[in-house]
Scaffold this active site. Structure first.
Site, PDB file in Angstrom:
ATOM      1  N   ARG A   1      21.088 -41.820  57.093  1.00  0.00           N
ATOM      2  CA  ARG A   1      20.331 -40.853  57.880  1.00  0.00           C
ATOM      3  C   ARG A   1      18.947 -40.572  57.303  1.00  0.00           C
ATOM      4  NH1 ARG A   1      22.786 -37.323  60.923  1.00  0.00           N
ATOM      5  NH2 ARG A   1      24.712 -37.699  59.771  1.00  0.00           N
TER       6      ARG A   1
ATOM      7  N   CYS B   1      28.348 -37.069  84.163  1.00  0.00           N
ATOM      8  CA  CYS B   1      29.257 -36.073  84.723  1.00  0.00           C
ATOM      9  C   CYS B   1      30.228 -35.559  83.658  1.00  0.00           C
ATOM     10  CB  CYS B   1      30.005 -36.688  85.900  1.00  0.00           C
ATOM     11  SG  CYS B   1      30.830 -35.443  86.879  1.00  0.00           S
TER      12      CYS B   1
HETATM   13  C1  PLP Z   1      27.930 -43.510  56.915  1.00  0.00           C
HETATM   14  C2  PLP Z   1      28.016 -43.894  55.503  1.00  0.00           C
HETATM   15  C3  PLP Z   1      26.927 -43.698  54.650  1.00  0.00           C
HETATM   16  C4  PLP Z   1      25.635 -43.053  55.088  1.00  0.00           C
HETATM   17  O1  PLP Z   1      25.769 -41.734  55.445  1.00  0.00           O
HETATM   18  P1  PLP Z   1      24.428 -40.921  55.791  1.00  0.00           P
HETATM   19  O2  PLP Z   1      24.889 -39.570  56.080  1.00  0.00           O
HETATM   20  O3  PLP Z   1      23.831 -41.578  56.987  1.00  0.00           O
HETATM   21  O4  PLP Z   1      23.548 -41.000  54.609  1.00  0.00           O
HETATM   22  C5  PLP Z   1      27.033 -44.149  53.354  1.00  0.00           C
HETATM   23  N1  PLP Z   1      28.173 -44.732  52.910  1.00  0.00           N
HETATM   24  C6  PLP Z   1      29.243 -44.927  53.687  1.00  0.00           C
HETATM   25  C7  PLP Z   1      30.441 -45.584  53.145  1.00  0.00           C
HETATM   26  C8  PLP Z   1      29.202 -44.502  55.010  1.00  0.00           C
HETATM   27  O5  PLP Z   1      30.267 -44.692  55.789  1.00  0.00           O
END
Ligand code: PLP
Length: 415
Positions: free
Chosen positions: A277, A343
């Site tokens: 993220r 919807c």
């Molecule tokens: C989704 C995920 C991340 C990243 O999470 P963010 O909140 O997007 O930083 C890192 N490691 C694993 C194993 C994940 O499933």
């Protein structure tokens, strides 16, 4: 962070108000709406800021936040590796130019075809890839396929953190090997694999307030690393939060890095992190146009051409995204509900939020749409997926075409 570092990595947060309205209006006119607009220079600034905060750690970008080829290439150019959650993501990462040794594949209940594909690519062109296994079964299934490469063990540290129960993974039995069994499994695995690391991911949305949970997770991982010894890395996951609300302060990356180092303690292994993220969230906006305005008991309902199929987070997590009306200079604010064309009652971007009085054909920008935005787009209600343009130093280009109506039935043949 020093002033030079800020210079190189841009401000810590880009707000929706920082996007130039005229540019966005031009893009909507040229490419139509709904449209994702992704700024690759911002992606690189975020990636560079992470590397600066964790200078001696491995940083893998959790690809699932945004898997577009242009984004993957930008992330790789900024020096990050790729953390993949499926065979499809491994294939995308390889296509974008990541080498096997830069890729980590974290297998959660991996379907057979995923393991087949990953092992095949490992033999073929992705030697050096690391598989993160979260169950003894996964190791058995890898062994059955002749895999004897790099393995990390995903540990369930028993602590979780996150902005919503659905993304809090650290304490859930679904993820990883129970903490007290990890050392045994790891010792067994050494017979058949090159065991290089331990891994945990607490969930998504670590904020300043959640640092205690993060510290606890990291401390546990440090203890385990000292206990088992002989590891290349200790991966403490991703989950670095971003300020979705306009008045939220940005995450203090330096504080997170300090807390991480301190909690980990002395280990004879590299630290690894894998944010998704943080790298892409504020690098994109979603543009959508108002097509219907309705009065409902003092509230204006603005119907728009994007919906929960374009950006699922509000419907799925009740997530807040800032919304800006790019055509409403000077109009008075009033409670506005912004609703999509699907919807479902959940198909809302906001409810009764103070926004300028909406009019038909207004262009709205939805902020922080880069992470889990396009990625979760789907075709429910037979809504084709939107287009995406990317911007970099060379200008703007179409990164993903708008899906056509013919794509909706393409898999069904011509009966
Ligand atoms: C989704 C995920 C991340 C990243 O999470 P963010 O909140 O997007 O930083 C890192 N490691 C694993 C194993 C994940 O499933």
């Amino acid at each position: 962070m020093s002033e030079e570092a800020v210079e190189a990595t841009g401000p810590q947060v880009r707000r929706l108000g920082d996007w130039a309205a005229a540019d966005l209006a031009d893009l909507a006119a040229e490419y139509d709406t709904p449209l994702y607009v992704t700024d690759l220079e911002r992606v690189q600034a975020n990636a560079t800021r992470l590397r600066a905060a964790f200078p001696d750690a491995d940083v893998h970008y959790a690809v699932k936040a945004h898997t577009g080829q242009a984004v993957l290439r930008a992330v790789r150019a900024a020096g990050l590796g790729a953390e993949c959650a499926s065979a499809g993501e491994v294939v995308r990462a390889l296509k974008a130019g990541f080498e096997g040794r830069e890729i980590q594949y974290t297998a959660v209940n991996p379907p057979a075809t995923d393991l087949d594909t990953v092992v095949e690519r490992w033999r073929d062109d992705a030697a050096g890839l690391t598989v993160v296994a979260g169950a003894r079964d996964t190791l058995d299934r890898l062994r059955d396929r002749g895999f004897d490469g790099r393995i990390a063990i995903r540990v369930n540290p028993g602590v979780g953190a996150g902005h919503h129960a659905k993304v809090t993974t650290g304490g859930h039995a679904k993820f990883g090997v129970p903490y007290d069994r990890a050392a045994d499994l790891l010792a067994d695995a050494r017979d058949d694999f090159d065991v290089v690391g331990i891994h945990a991911h607490a969930g998504s949305g670590i904020s300043g307030e959640d640092l205690d949970a993060h510290r606890e997770l990291v401390a546990r991982m440090g203890d385990l690393a000292r206990d088992v010894g002989d590891l290349e890395f200790v991966d403490v996951g991703g989950g670095f939060g971003v300020p979705y609300h306009e008045d939220e302060p940005p995450l203090d990356l330096g504080a997170v890095a300090d807390a991480t180092r301190e909690a980990l303690g002395d280990v004879d292994a590299r630290l690894a992190v894998e944010p998704g993220r943080y790298v892409v969230a504020d690098a994109a906006v979603l543009l959508t146009r108002v097509n219907t305005v309705k009065e409902a008991e003092g509230v204006a309902v603005a119907g728009v051409d994007a919906g929960m199929t374009t950006l699922l987070r509000p419907a799925m997590y009740g997530a807040y995204h800032a919304i800006r009306n790019l055509d409403a200079d000077g109009r008075r604010e009033r409670p506005v509900t912004v609703a999509g064309p699907v919807c479902e009652t959940a198909d809302l971007f906001c409810e009764e939020r103070p926004l300028p009085d909406p009019r038909r054909d207004d262009l709205l920008a939805v902020g922080n749409a880069g992470a889990y935005g396009y990625e979760m787009a789907n075709t429910y209600n037979s809504r084709p997926r939107p287009a995406e343009v990317v911007r970099d130093a060379d200008g703007v280009r179409l990164a993903r075409e708008r899906e056509g109506l013919e794509a909706l039935t393409a898999l069904e043949g011509d009966e």
